[in-house]
Design a protein around this motif. Structure first.
Motif, PDB file in Angstrom:
ATOM      1  N   LEU A   1     -12.437 -61.438 -19.898  1.00  0.00           N
ATOM      2  CA  LEU A   1     -12.558 -62.275 -19.021  1.00  0.00           C
ATOM      3  C   LEU A   1     -11.026 -63.246 -18.683  1.00  0.00           C
ATOM      4  O   LEU A   1     -10.704 -63.424 -17.597  1.00  0.00           O
ATOM      5  CB  LEU A   1     -13.426 -63.258 -18.830  1.00  0.00           C
ATOM      6  CG  LEU A   1     -15.090 -62.695 -18.462  1.00  0.00           C
ATOM      7  CD1 LEU A   1     -15.981 -63.954 -18.645  1.00  0.00           C
ATOM      8  CD2 LEU A   1     -14.979 -61.966 -17.108  1.00  0.00           C
TER       9      LEU A   1
ATOM     10  N   ALA B   1     -16.864 -66.345 -15.211  1.00  0.00           N
ATOM     11  CA  ALA B   1     -15.570 -65.493 -14.688  1.00  0.00           C
ATOM     12  C   ALA B   1     -14.658 -66.598 -13.669  1.00  0.00           C
ATOM     13  O   ALA B   1     -13.618 -66.629 -13.608  1.00  0.00           O
ATOM     14  CB  ALA B   1     -15.917 -64.367 -13.793  1.00  0.00           C
TER      15      ALA B   1
ATOM     16  N   THR C   1     -14.322 -56.172 -17.945  1.00  0.00           N
ATOM     17  CA  THR C   1     -15.327 -57.133 -18.596  1.00  0.00           C
ATOM     18  C   THR C   1     -16.380 -57.139 -17.463  1.00  0.00           C
ATOM     19  O   THR C   1     -17.711 -56.991 -18.061  1.00  0.00           O
ATOM     20  CB  THR C   1     -14.916 -58.615 -18.972  1.00  0.00           C
ATOM     21  OG1 THR C   1     -13.766 -58.452 -19.629  1.00  0.00           O
ATOM     22  CG2 THR C   1     -15.909 -59.205 -19.806  1.00  0.00           C
ATOM     23  N   LEU C   2     -16.231 -57.583 -16.343  1.00  0.00           N
ATOM     24  CA  LEU C   2     -17.302 -57.472 -15.556  1.00  0.00           C
ATOM     25  C   LEU C   2     -18.167 -56.340 -15.157  1.00  0.00           C
ATOM     26  O   LEU C   2     -19.295 -56.325 -15.144  1.00  0.00           O
ATOM     27  CB  LEU C   2     -16.792 -58.214 -14.150  1.00  0.00           C
ATOM     28  CG  LEU C   2     -16.422 -59.814 -14.182  1.00  0.00           C
ATOM     29  CD1 LEU C   2     -15.780 -59.942 -13.038  1.00  0.00           C
ATOM     30  CD2 LEU C   2     -17.737 -60.652 -14.342  1.00  0.00           C
ATOM     31  N   ALA C   3     -17.093 -55.246 -15.027  1.00  0.00           N
ATOM     32  CA  ALA C   3     -17.903 -53.914 -14.943  1.00  0.00           C
ATOM     33  C   ALA C   3     -18.798 -53.353 -16.190  1.00  0.00           C
ATOM     34  O   ALA C   3     -19.915 -52.853 -16.086  1.00  0.00           O
ATOM     35  CB  ALA C   3     -16.892 -52.787 -14.764  1.00  0.00           C
TER      36      ALA C   3
ATOM     37  N   GLY D   1     -13.680 -57.218  -9.440  1.00  0.00           N
ATOM     38  CA  GLY D   1     -14.602 -57.515 -10.650  1.00  0.00           C
ATOM     39  C   GLY D   1     -16.124 -57.573 -10.091  1.00  0.00           C
ATOM     40  O   GLY D   1     -17.054 -57.082 -11.048  1.00  0.00           O
TER      41      GLY D   1
ATOM     42  N   ALA E   1      -8.748 -59.713  -7.695  1.00  0.00           N
ATOM     43  CA  ALA E   1      -9.208 -59.040  -8.868  1.00  0.00           C
ATOM     44  C   ALA E   1     -10.680 -59.661  -9.179  1.00  0.00           C
ATOM     45  O   ALA E   1     -11.599 -58.742  -9.740  1.00  0.00           O
ATOM     46  CB  ALA E   1      -8.430 -59.225 -10.153  1.00  0.00           C
TER      47      ALA E   1
ATOM     48  N   MET F   1     -10.231 -58.682 -16.819  1.00  0.00           N
ATOM     49  CA  MET F   1     -11.435 -59.258 -15.957  1.00  0.00           C
ATOM     50  C   MET F   1     -12.467 -58.318 -15.367  1.00  0.00           C
ATOM     51  O   MET F   1     -13.503 -58.295 -15.474  1.00  0.00           O
ATOM     52  CB  MET F   1     -10.965 -60.490 -15.151  1.00  0.00           C
ATOM     53  CG  MET F   1     -12.065 -61.281 -14.435  1.00  0.00           C
ATOM     54  SD  MET F   1     -11.527 -62.516 -13.513  1.00  0.00           S
ATOM     55  CE  MET F   1     -10.552 -61.899 -12.209  1.00  0.00           C
ATOM     56  N   ILE F   2     -11.929 -57.519 -14.536  1.00  0.00           N
ATOM     57  CA  ILE F   2     -12.668 -56.535 -13.825  1.00  0.00           C
ATOM     58  C   ILE F   2     -13.257 -55.534 -14.871  1.00  0.00           C
ATOM     59  O   ILE F   2     -14.320 -55.470 -14.556  1.00  0.00           O
ATOM     60  CB  ILE F   2     -11.546 -55.659 -12.965  1.00  0.00           C
ATOM     61  CG1 ILE F   2     -11.063 -56.225 -11.932  1.00  0.00           C
ATOM     62  CG2 ILE F   2     -12.314 -54.157 -12.559  1.00  0.00           C
ATOM     63  CD1 ILE F   2      -9.761 -55.784 -11.051  1.00  0.00           C
TER      64      ILE F   2
ATOM     65  N   ASN G   1      -5.890 -59.820 -14.886  1.00  0.00           N
ATOM     66  CA  ASN G   1      -7.022 -59.391 -13.968  1.00  0.00           C
ATOM     67  C   ASN G   1      -7.688 -58.147 -14.233  1.00  0.00           C
ATOM     68  O   ASN G   1      -8.780 -58.116 -13.926  1.00  0.00           O
ATOM     69  CB  ASN G   1      -5.994 -59.288 -12.757  1.00  0.00           C
ATOM     70  CG  ASN G   1      -5.605 -60.342 -11.961  1.00  0.00           C
ATOM     71  OD1 ASN G   1      -6.250 -61.555 -12.266  1.00  0.00           O
ATOM     72  ND2 ASN G   1      -4.327 -60.524 -11.138  1.00  0.00           N
TER      73      ASN G   1
END
Lengths: 442, 82
Positions: free
Chosen positions: A397, A88, A407-409, A119, A115, A404-405, A401
C-alpha cells in the motif's frame, strides 16, 4: 428430465436471488425428484401420476426456493473492505503529506489518485468475481502471466538495470502459482510434476527481472502452497506419497536458495553490521539507523549530527518509497510508525487466519497465496525500515502506485474467497442459453 | 430421512421433502454436518454428523428434556388457584 420437473426447478430457482448458488442449491432437488418418481413407478403408478406425486411430496416450488434463498447468500465482507479502503486512503494521504515540499520526489497527484481509483476498482472487480473461474482457466492464466513477464522484461522500461514492470508483476506470481496448483487438481503424478516444473519459468522471470524479493516470495509461498495441496491429496495420488514428493521438491529448491544466500554474503554481513561497509552495502542501513536513533515518540526527529545540515530527504535513499515507514518514524514519530505497521500486520494476519479456516480447498490455496505474500512483504519491509537491509522489500500500500494497485487486487482476491465460501469447490459450467422458437399460426 | 421422521413420530411430523434441503445446507454451513458427493448422472450427497454437530445435538436434547419435563410437571400438577 420431465418438463414438469424443469418448470418446478426453474420456479424454485427464481426465488434464489444469488444466481451463483442456484446450480448447487437445486442439484439435490433434481436428483430427489427423479428418484422419487422412479420409486412411485416401482410401486405401480403411471409415469404422469408418479411425476405428480413426486412434485406434491417436494412441496410448493416458490416456498422451497425462498427457504434455499435464506441459506444461500453471499457472505459480504463490508467491514474488511471498508477498513482496506480507509487504510489505502490513509497511505495516499501520508505519501502526499510527508513528501510535500519535495516537488520531484512527491507522488504525482493525478497519477496517484488514478492509481487509488484503479486499485479500488481492481479490488471491487475481484471481490465480486466468481473466483472459481480462475481454477477453470488456470492454464491460460499461468501462460498469460509468463508471456506478460517476458514481454515487460523485453519491451518495458528498465530502471537501474531492472525491468520496472516485470518486478511488479513478479509480486503477483505467488497467486499465479496458487491458481496453477488449483488447475492441477486430480491430475495425479502428472499434476505433481507439472506443479514442480511449473514453478521454474516463474522463478526464471523473477531472476532475469532481476528481483530477489520476488523470487524469495515465490519460493516461500509456493513451497507452502505445494506442501498444503499435497497434504490435502489435491493431486489424487494419496496424502503420504504426494506430501513426500512435494517435501522432496521443496528440499531440492533450498539448494538454489543456499546458493543465493551465499552470493549475497556481503549484503547479509552488511545487514547485520552496516558499519563494516558504511559507504557500500551498509550505506542504506547506516543512514536509516542514524536517522532512527533520533526519532521521537511523537514529532519530527532532528537530523543526526553526522550529516551536518543535510535534510532527511537527501540522506535516506528511497525515503518516499520502500523506506516510507522510516520516514513516518522520523517525521511523525514512533507512535505513527507503530500505528501504520500494526494496521498492516493486523489486517494481513487476520486475513491469513481467515484464509486458512476456509471450507473450500481451492479457495484456501488462493486466499493463502495472496495474503501470505502480503504478510511476508510487510514483515520484510518492517525489518528493512528498522535498518536491517539485505534486499529492498516493497511496503504493501505505501511503496508506490503500482504496489498499491497490486496490494488492493490481492486483498480483493482473498475477500472474494471469503464472500463465496459456501459455494461448492468446482463451478458447474454455465448452461447454454436455451432459445425457443415459437411459431404462432394466425 | 423424512420417511424415518414420519415413522418414528407416528405420522405427527410429516414434512415436505423440499423443507429438508435448506435445513441440511444450513447445518452444513454451521459445521454441524459434513457432506461428500458421489458423481454420476444423478449426483448424490451423503451427510454425516460432525463432532460439533454431536455436541449441538446433545445440548439441544438436554434443553428439550428440561423444557418437556417442566411442561409435564405443570400439566400433572393438579388444580391450582388463579
Amino acid at each position: 428430465m420431465p418438463e414438469r420437473f424443469n418448470e418446478y426447478l426453474d420456479q424454485a430457482a427464481r426465488s434464489i436471488r444469488w444466481r451463483r448458488a442456484r446450480p448447487f442449491a437445486l442439484r439435490e432437488l433434481r436428483t430427489h425428484l427423479l428418484e422419487q418418481k422412479d420409486a412411485f413407478m416401482e410401486e405401480g403408478m403411471s409415469e404422469p401420476a408418479a411425476e405428480e406425486a413426486a412434485l406434491r411430496d417436494m412441496g410448493e416450488a416458490e416456498a422451497v426456493g425462498k427457504a434455499l434463498d435464506g441459506v444461500h447468500r453471499p457472505r459480504e465482507q463490508w467491514l474488511l473492505l471498508g477498513l482496506t479502503v480507509l487504510l489505502a486512503c490513509a497511505a495516499v494521504f501520508l505519501r502526499f503529506y510527508l513528501t510535500a515540499g519535495f516537488e520531484f520526489e512527491s507522488p504525482h497527484p493525478l497519477r496517484t489518485v488514478l492509481a487509488l481509483a484503479g486499485g479500488l476498482g481492481a479490488m471491487a472487480a475481484l471481490y465480486f468475481l466468481d473466483y472459481r473461474v480462475l481454477m477453470r482457466h488456470g492454464e491460460k492464466i499461468y501462460i498469460a502471466a509468463i508471456l506478460l513477464g517476458l514481454l515487460t522484461w523485453r519491451f518495458g522500461p528498465h530502471v537501474n538495470s531492472a525491468a520496472w514492470h516485470t518486478r511488479h508483476l513478479v509480486l503477483l506470481y505467488p497467486a499465479v502459482y496458487g491458481i496453477w496448483i488449483g488447475y492441477l487438481r486430480g491430475k495425479g503424478w502428472k499434476g505433481i510434476f507439472l506443479a514442480i516444473f511449473g514453478g521454474i519459468p516463474l522463478a526464471v522471470i523473477a531472476c532475469i527481472a532481476p528481483y530477489v524479493t520476488g523470487l524469495f516470495l515465490l519460493l516461500a509461498v509456493g513451497s507452502v502452497l505445494f506442501l498444503c495441496a499435497a497434504g490435502m491429496d489435491w493431486f489424487g495420488v494419496g496424502r503420504t506419497a504426494g506430501f513426500g514428493m512435494a517435501a522432496a521438491a521443496v528440499i531440492a529448491a533450498v539448494i538454489p536458495i543456499k546458493g543465493l544466500i551465499y552470493a549475497m554474503g556481503r549484503r547479509l554481513e552488511a545487514a547485520l553490521h552496516p558499519e563494516s561497509d558504511p559507504l557500500g552495502y551498509g550505506y542504506q542501513a547506516m543512514s536509516v539507523r542514524n536517522m532512527l536513533s533520533g526519532a521521537q515518540w511523537q514529532g519530527e526527529a532532528p537530523v543526526a549530527s553526522v550529516y551536518g545540515d543535510y535534510p532527511y530527504e537527501y540522506i535516506v535513499p528511497e525515503w518516499n518509497a520502500d523506506f516510507f515507514l522510516t520516514t513516518i518514524a522520523c517525521k511523525l514519530g514512533w507512535l505513527f510508525f507503530f500505528l501504520a505497521v500494526g494496521a498492516l500486520l493486523a489486517l494481513f494476519a487476520f486475513l491469513l487466519v481467515r484464509a486458512c479456516r476456509g471450507r473450500n480447498a481451492f479457495g484456501r490455496l488462493l486466499a493463502v497465496s495472496a495474503v501470505l505474500s502480503l504478510l511476508l512483504q510487510t514483515v520484510g519491509a518492517v525489518i528493512q525500515n528498522l535498518g536491517f537491509v539485505v534486499v529492498t522489500v516493497p511496503i504493501p500500500l505505501f511503496s508506490g502506485n503500482l504496489v498499491m494497485i497490486l496490494t488492493l487486487a490481492q486483498i480483493g482476491l482473498a475477500l472474494s474467497v471469503f464472500r463465496q465460501q459456501d459455494l461448492p469447490e468446482t463451478q458447474e459450467k454455465p448452461a447454454r442459453r436455451r432459445w425457443k422458437l415459437v411459431l404462432v399460426a394466425e | 430421512m423424512i420417511e424415518e421422521l414420519r415413522r418414528r413420530s407416528d405420522d405427527t411430523f410429516s414434512l415436505k421433502a423440499g423443507t429438508l434441503y435448506p435445513l441440511l445446507h444450513s447445518l452444513e454451513q454451521q459445521g454441524c454436518i459434513t457432506a461428500w458427493e458421489e458423481d454420476g448422472p444423478r449426483p448424490r450427497r451423503y451427510y454425516h454428523l460432525t463432532e460439533t454437530g454431536k455436541a449441538a445435538l446433545a445440548q439441544k436434547e438436554t434443553e428439550w428434556r428440561a423444557y418437556a419435563g417442566a411442561v409435564l410437571r405443570v400439566l400433572e400438577g393438579g388444580a391450582c388457584l388463579a
